[in-house]
Design a protein around this motif. Structure first.
Motif, mmCIF file in Angstrom:
data_model
loop_
_atom_site.group_PDB
_atom_site.id
_atom_site.type_symbol
_atom_site.label_atom_id
_atom_site.label_comp_id
_atom_site.label_asym_id
_atom_site.label_seq_id
_atom_site.Cartn_x
_atom_site.Cartn_y
_atom_site.Cartn_z
ATOM 1 N N GLY A 103 37.060 36.036 34.375
ATOM 2 C CA GLY A 103 38.240 36.879 34.336
ATOM 3 C C GLY A 103 39.405 36.236 33.621
ATOM 4 N N MET A 104 39.497 34.907 33.645
ATOM 5 C CA MET A 104 40.585 34.204 32.978
ATOM 6 C C MET A 104 40.295 33.925 31.517
ATOM 7 N N ASN A 105 39.112 34.313 31.034
ATOM 8 C CA ASN A 105 38.746 34.049 29.638
ATOM 9 C C ASN A 105 38.143 35.281 28.965
ATOM 10 N N PRO A 106 38.854 36.422 28.981
ATOM 11 C CA PRO A 106 38.344 37.599 28.269
ATOM 12 C C PRO A 106 38.676 37.519 26.782
ATOM 13 N N LYS A 107 37.934 38.249 25.982
ATOM 14 C CA LYS A 107 38.180 38.298 24.543
ATOM 15 C C LYS A 107 38.097 39.757 24.090
ATOM 16 N N GLY A 108 39.100 40.161 23.332
ATOM 17 C CA GLY A 108 39.031 41.500 22.755
ATOM 18 C C GLY A 108 39.768 42.572 23.518
ATOM 19 N N GLY A 109 40.764 42.226 24.308
ATOM 20 C CA GLY A 109 41.570 43.237 24.968
ATOM 21 C C GLY A 109 40.861 43.892 26.141
ATOM 22 N N PRO A 110 41.171 45.161 26.422
ATOM 23 C CA PRO A 110 40.554 45.848 27.573
ATOM 24 C C PRO A 110 39.029 45.891 27.508
ATOM 25 N N LYS A 111 38.482 46.053 26.318
ATOM 26 C CA LYS A 111 37.022 46.040 26.194
ATOM 27 C C LYS A 111 36.456 44.686 26.601
ATOM 28 N N GLN A 113 29.370 40.195 32.487
ATOM 29 C CA GLN A 113 28.855 38.842 32.334
ATOM 30 C C GLN A 113 28.953 38.053 33.631
ATOM 31 N N SER A 114 30.041 38.221 34.358
ATOM 32 C CA SER A 114 30.211 37.467 35.603
ATOM 33 C C SER A 114 29.146 37.832 36.619
ATOM 34 N N VAL A 115 28.816 39.113 36.716
ATOM 35 C CA VAL A 115 27.787 39.543 37.669
ATOM 36 C C VAL A 115 26.426 38.976 37.276
ATOM 37 N N VAL A 116 26.090 39.057 35.990
ATOM 38 C CA VAL A 116 24.785 38.568 35.531
ATOM 39 C C VAL A 116 24.685 37.053 35.719
ATOM 40 N N ILE A 117 25.730 36.321 35.335
ATOM 41 C CA ILE A 117 25.705 34.862 35.477
ATOM 42 C C ILE A 117 25.581 34.458 36.939
ATOM 43 N N THR A 118 26.299 35.164 37.815
ATOM 44 C CA THR A 118 26.215 34.846 39.245
ATOM 45 C C THR A 118 24.806 35.069 39.769
ATOM 46 N N PHE A 119 24.169 36.146 39.366
ATOM 47 C CA PHE A 119 22.804 36.410 39.821
ATOM 48 C C PHE A 119 21.849 35.330 39.347
ATOM 49 N N LEU A 120 21.989 34.899 38.088
ATOM 50 C CA LEU A 120 21.115 33.840 37.575
ATOM 51 C C LEU A 120 21.317 32.536 38.334
ATOM 52 N N PHE A 144 32.426 24.203 34.986
ATOM 53 C CA PHE A 144 32.181 23.097 35.920
ATOM 54 C C PHE A 144 33.473 22.337 36.190
ATOM 55 N N SER A 145 34.266 22.100 35.152
ATOM 56 C CA SER A 145 35.546 21.415 35.334
ATOM 57 C C SER A 145 36.478 22.233 36.218
ATOM 58 N N MET A 146 36.508 23.538 36.000
ATOM 59 C CA MET A 146 37.332 24.395 36.838
ATOM 60 C C MET A 146 36.824 24.402 38.269
ATOM 61 N N GLY A 147 35.519 24.363 38.451
ATOM 62 C CA GLY A 147 34.951 24.315 39.796
ATOM 63 C C GLY A 147 35.354 23.051 40.531
ATOM 64 N N LEU A 148 35.380 21.915 39.824
ATOM 65 C CA LEU A 148 35.834 20.675 40.453
ATOM 66 C C LEU A 148 37.300 20.767 40.857
ATOM 67 N N ASP A 149 38.117 21.360 39.976
ATOM 68 C CA ASP A 149 39.535 21.521 40.313
ATOM 69 C C ASP A 149 39.705 22.403 41.547
ATOM 70 N N VAL A 150 38.959 23.496 41.604
ATOM 71 C CA VAL A 150 39.055 24.404 42.758
ATOM 72 C C VAL A 150 38.606 23.689 44.028
ATOM 73 N N PHE A 151 37.516 22.933 43.940
ATOM 74 C CA PHE A 151 36.995 22.228 45.112
ATOM 75 C C PHE A 151 38.012 21.217 45.637
ATOM 76 N N VAL A 152 38.654 20.490 44.732
ATOM 77 C CA VAL A 152 39.652 19.499 45.156
ATOM 78 C C VAL A 152 40.875 20.188 45.753
ATOM 79 N N PHE A 156 26.900 25.474 26.344
ATOM 80 C CA PHE A 156 27.175 24.227 27.056
ATOM 81 C C PHE A 156 28.679 23.996 27.193
ATOM 82 N N THR A 157 29.443 24.408 26.187
ATOM 83 C CA THR A 157 30.897 24.266 26.277
ATOM 84 C C THR A 157 31.460 25.121 27.403
ATOM 85 N N GLU A 158 31.004 26.378 27.485
ATOM 86 C CA GLU A 158 31.469 27.261 28.550
ATOM 87 C C GLU A 158 31.060 26.745 29.920
ATOM 88 N N PHE A 159 29.836 26.231 30.005
ATOM 89 C CA PHE A 159 29.379 25.681 31.279
ATOM 90 C C PHE A 159 30.211 24.469 31.681
#
Length: 273
Positions: free
Chosen positions: A228-236, A244-251, A32-40, A25-28
């Motif tokens: 893409g702006m929130n990766p964890k763990g370096g190149p991996k 994750q982005s592809v799977v989340i977008t499909f859902l 969502f907050s970033m989406g509002l910023d982009v939309f504005v 829920f925190t990530e969502f």
């Protein structure tokens, strides 16, 4: 004392079970907050045309061919399946309308977004992820430049524009494929195919498909940019957020498609009804 000890041991277990839910829920909420910023920002800031054109050309170049190729079997499957059903109930004359409406309203936006998110969105996520682990985004923030305005907004706009245009191409290719399989493979008549389509189709059917393309393109660009702006763990971690982005977008794609379809069927009366 024993009761207090049991409660103390159960508390960490409950927290460990709730941690994935709260993190989701925190990530969502952040997305969502970033989406509002982009939309504005899309409506309050001048477009960065050079970045927009470069991103649009890249997304279109890597997505247009896969989308066009996938639309052919989609149209064929819908036509063959619907043709078999309409033959069983004695409504062969409506096969053209059912096939074309299914392709334009459902198949074309879905195929378009799958291609845009799977090819263009993955590249956007990888690019922003690489910039993040190289601390380029932190440097931009130190200099007073907003990464959302400078990098995310042009990419989301490019994804929307590419989705709208590719959706039109996929619709045309899918309809031509449906026409070919209905007339050549199933032995239908060209006149019946075209007349049934013109009798039942209406302009809102095309508009809802384009609205879906706009929303799906926005979601594909937003999810790819956020992950893409929130990766964890370096190149991996960059590789992980791309998947994750592809799977989340499909859902999100199938969930939002369901909502839009239900609203459209409830609010827009069918032609001749």
């Amino acid at each position: 004392m024993s009761t207090q000890t049991v409660e103390d041991t159960q508390a960490p277990e409950k927290q460990s079970l709730l941690r994935p839910v709260t993190a989701t829920f925190t990530e969502f909420g952040r997305m969502f907050s970033m989406g509002l910023d982009v939309f504005v920002l899309m409506f309050t800031r001048r477009p960065r045309w050079r970045e927009l054109v470069e991103q649009f050309w890249f997304i279109a170049s890597v997505s247009i061919l896969p989308a066009a190729l996938v639309s052919i079997p989609f149209g064929a499957v819908l036509t063959l399946q619907l043709g078999s059903l309409t033959t069983q109930i004695g409504a062969e004359s409506f096969n053209g309308a059912a096939s074309v409406l299914g392709i334009v309203q459902q198949a074309a936006p879905i195929v378009t977004t799958l291609a845009v998110a799977g090819a263009g969105g993955a590249a956007i996520c990888a690019d922003l992820g690489a910039r993040t682990i190289r601390e380029e985004l932190d440097a931009m923030r130190v200099l007073g430049v907003s990464p959302v305005e400078r990098l995310v907004v042009p990419r989301v706009q490019a994804a929307i524009l590419a989705a709208v245009l590719i959706n039109g191409l996929v619709s045309v290719v899918g309809v031509l494929g449906a026409y070919f399989f209905n007339v050549i493979v199933q032995g239908g008549t060209p006149g019946a195919f075209l007349s049934s389509f013109s009798a039942l189709a209406q302009l809102p059917d095309l508009w809802v498909a384009e609205i879906k393309a706009v929303i799906f393109g926005f979601l594909a660009g937003l999810v790819a940019s956020y992950r893409g702006m929130n990766p964890k763990g370096g190149p991996k971690g960059v590789g992980d957020v791309v998947n994750q982005s592809v799977v989340i977008t499909f859902l999100l794609l199938f969930f939002v498609n369901f909502i839009i379809t239900v609203l459209y069927l409830q609010l827009v009366p069918a032609k001749g009804a």
